[in-house]
Design a protein around this motif. Structure first.
Motif, mmCIF file in Angstrom:
data_model
loop_
_atom_site.group_PDB
_atom_site.id
_atom_site.type_symbol
_atom_site.label_atom_id
_atom_site.label_comp_id
_atom_site.label_asym_id
_atom_site.label_seq_id
_atom_site.Cartn_x
_atom_site.Cartn_y
_atom_site.Cartn_z
ATOM 1 N N VAL A 110 23.759 16.954 36.333
ATOM 2 C CA VAL A 110 24.123 18.213 36.984
ATOM 3 C C VAL A 110 25.092 18.982 36.090
ATOM 4 N N ARG A 111 26.092 18.298 35.568
ATOM 5 C CA ARG A 111 27.081 18.943 34.699
ATOM 6 C C ARG A 111 26.426 19.561 33.463
ATOM 7 N N ARG A 112 25.465 18.848 32.879
ATOM 8 C CA ARG A 112 24.792 19.344 31.668
ATOM 9 C C ARG A 112 23.976 20.599 31.970
ATOM 10 N N VAL A 113 23.157 20.549 33.008
ATOM 11 C CA VAL A 113 22.286 21.692 33.331
ATOM 12 C C VAL A 113 23.124 22.905 33.719
ATOM 13 N N LEU A 114 24.097 22.708 34.597
ATOM 14 C CA LEU A 114 24.923 23.827 35.049
ATOM 15 C C LEU A 114 25.809 24.345 33.919
ATOM 16 N N GLY A 115 26.452 23.444 33.191
ATOM 17 C CA GLY A 115 27.315 23.861 32.088
ATOM 18 C C GLY A 115 26.566 24.624 31.012
ATOM 19 N N ASP A 116 25.409 24.112 30.606
ATOM 20 C CA ASP A 116 24.610 24.802 29.585
ATOM 21 C C ASP A 116 24.155 26.182 30.071
ATOM 22 N N SER A 117 23.799 26.272 31.349
ATOM 23 C CA SER A 117 23.379 27.569 31.916
ATOM 24 C C SER A 117 24.521 28.574 31.853
ATOM 25 N N LEU A 118 25.711 28.163 32.265
ATOM 26 C CA LEU A 118 26.869 29.062 32.247
ATOM 27 C C LEU A 118 27.264 29.451 30.827
ATOM 28 N N ARG A 119 27.266 28.490 29.931
ATOM 29 C CA ARG A 119 27.642 28.782 28.534
ATOM 30 C C ARG A 119 26.638 29.725 27.875
ATOM 31 N N SER A 120 25.369 29.613 28.215
ATOM 32 C CA SER A 120 24.357 30.501 27.630
ATOM 33 C C SER A 120 24.578 31.951 28.043
ATOM 34 N N LEU A 121 25.321 32.148 29.132
ATOM 35 C CA LEU A 121 25.628 33.495 29.612
ATOM 36 C C LEU A 121 27.025 33.943 29.194
ATOM 37 N N GLU A 168 35.064 29.018 28.735
ATOM 38 C CA GLU A 168 35.100 27.563 28.893
ATOM 39 C C GLU A 168 36.008 27.140 30.049
ATOM 40 N N ASN A 169 37.103 27.866 30.282
ATOM 41 C CA ASN A 169 37.974 27.547 31.418
ATOM 42 C C ASN A 169 37.235 27.710 32.741
ATOM 43 N N CYS A 170 36.473 28.777 32.859
ATOM 44 C CA CYS A 170 35.707 29.026 34.078
ATOM 45 C C CYS A 170 34.623 27.958 34.249
ATOM 46 N N VAL A 171 33.923 27.628 33.169
ATOM 47 C CA VAL A 171 32.894 26.580 33.208
ATOM 48 C C VAL A 171 33.531 25.262 33.648
ATOM 49 N N GLU A 194 33.464 35.592 28.162
ATOM 50 C CA GLU A 194 34.162 35.516 26.885
ATOM 51 C C GLU A 194 34.430 36.916 26.367
ATOM 52 N N GLU A 195 35.607 37.109 25.777
ATOM 53 C CA GLU A 195 35.990 38.407 25.218
ATOM 54 C C GLU A 195 35.111 38.798 24.038
ATOM 55 N N ASP A 196 34.728 37.818 23.221
ATOM 56 C CA ASP A 196 33.994 38.133 21.999
ATOM 57 C C ASP A 196 32.476 38.055 22.178
ATOM 58 N N ALA A 197 32.012 37.998 23.423
ATOM 59 C CA ALA A 197 30.559 37.982 23.648
ATOM 60 C C ALA A 197 29.982 39.316 23.185
ATOM 61 N N SER A 198 28.800 39.244 22.644
ATOM 62 C CA SER A 198 28.167 40.473 22.154
ATOM 63 C C SER A 198 27.964 41.446 23.306
ATOM 64 N N GLU A 199 28.052 42.707 22.998
ATOM 65 C CA GLU A 199 27.924 43.742 24.027
ATOM 66 C C GLU A 199 26.608 43.642 24.801
ATOM 67 N N PRO A 200 25.452 43.459 24.150
ATOM 68 C CA PRO A 200 24.215 43.348 24.925
ATOM 69 C C PRO A 200 24.247 42.154 25.882
ATOM 70 N N GLY A 201 24.776 41.026 25.450
ATOM 71 C CA GLY A 201 24.864 39.859 26.313
ATOM 72 C C GLY A 201 25.776 40.100 27.497
ATOM 73 N N ARG A 202 26.875 40.812 27.250
ATOM 74 C CA ARG A 202 27.819 41.111 28.327
ATOM 75 C C ARG A 202 27.161 42.035 29.332
ATOM 76 N N ARG A 203 26.419 43.032 28.862
ATOM 77 C CA ARG A 203 25.729 43.927 29.776
ATOM 78 C C ARG A 203 24.712 43.172 30.598
ATOM 79 N N GLU A 204 24.025 42.233 29.954
ATOM 80 C CA GLU A 204 23.001 41.451 30.639
ATOM 81 C C GLU A 204 23.598 40.644 31.772
#
Length: 146
Positions: A19-30, A34-37, A132-142
């Motif tokens: 569960v931790r792997r699937v949920l953590g990887d999903s959140l990190r991909s977005l 890391e604190n929130c994850v 994340e502050e340094d996430a790319s703008e398109p990813g943040r918009r998504e």
């Protein structure tokens, strides 16, 4: 983009890292911080641990997650006795049990229980996502539109 998944797991501790792997990887991909994850994973691990410990007589429990609209919502569903006692304060340091619900409350924005005596318990956990502050703008918009 919404991410939703459901896992049916054996009532054994071996399922919790899954569960931790699937949920953590999903959140990190977005690009969730890391604190929130970590907060979400700790709360979900506690809820899963309770399902493993107290979710009988069924030999399985279920985890459903939905990530979207800037939130992560997780439901942990078991078929145990359906008894939940929310402690008013942390137990003394020499007690081994009794902290899980308080830990979950501290890690997420919302927690509530659907309790059906004799039919089981559903733990609902919900947290607003920090990006994340340094996430790319398109990813943040998504993610913001999720």
């Amino acid at each position: 983009m919404d991410i939703e998944f459901s896992l049916a797991l054996p009532r054994e501790a071996v399922g919790i890292p899954m569960v931790r792997r699937v949920l953590g990887d999903s959140l990190r991909s977005l690009h969730v911080t890391e604190n929130c994850v970590s907060d979400i994973l700790l709360a979900v691990s506690e809820a899963c641990g309770n399902a493993v410990r107290y979710g009988g007589p069924a030999n399985r429990y279920q985890v459903e997650a939905a990530i979207g609209c800037g939130r992560c919502d997780v439901r942990v569903i078991d078929r145990g006795r359906g008894l939940v006692r929310v402690p008013e304060h942390y137990p003394s340091h020499d007690l081994e049990n009794g902290r899980g619900i308080l830990i979950m409350q501290a890690m997420v924005d919302e927690i509530f229980f659907d309790i059906a005596p004799g039919r089981g318990t559903t733990v609902h956990l919900s947290k607003r996502l920090d990006l994340e502050e340094d996430a790319s703008e398109p990813g943040r918009r998504e993610l913001a539109s999720v």
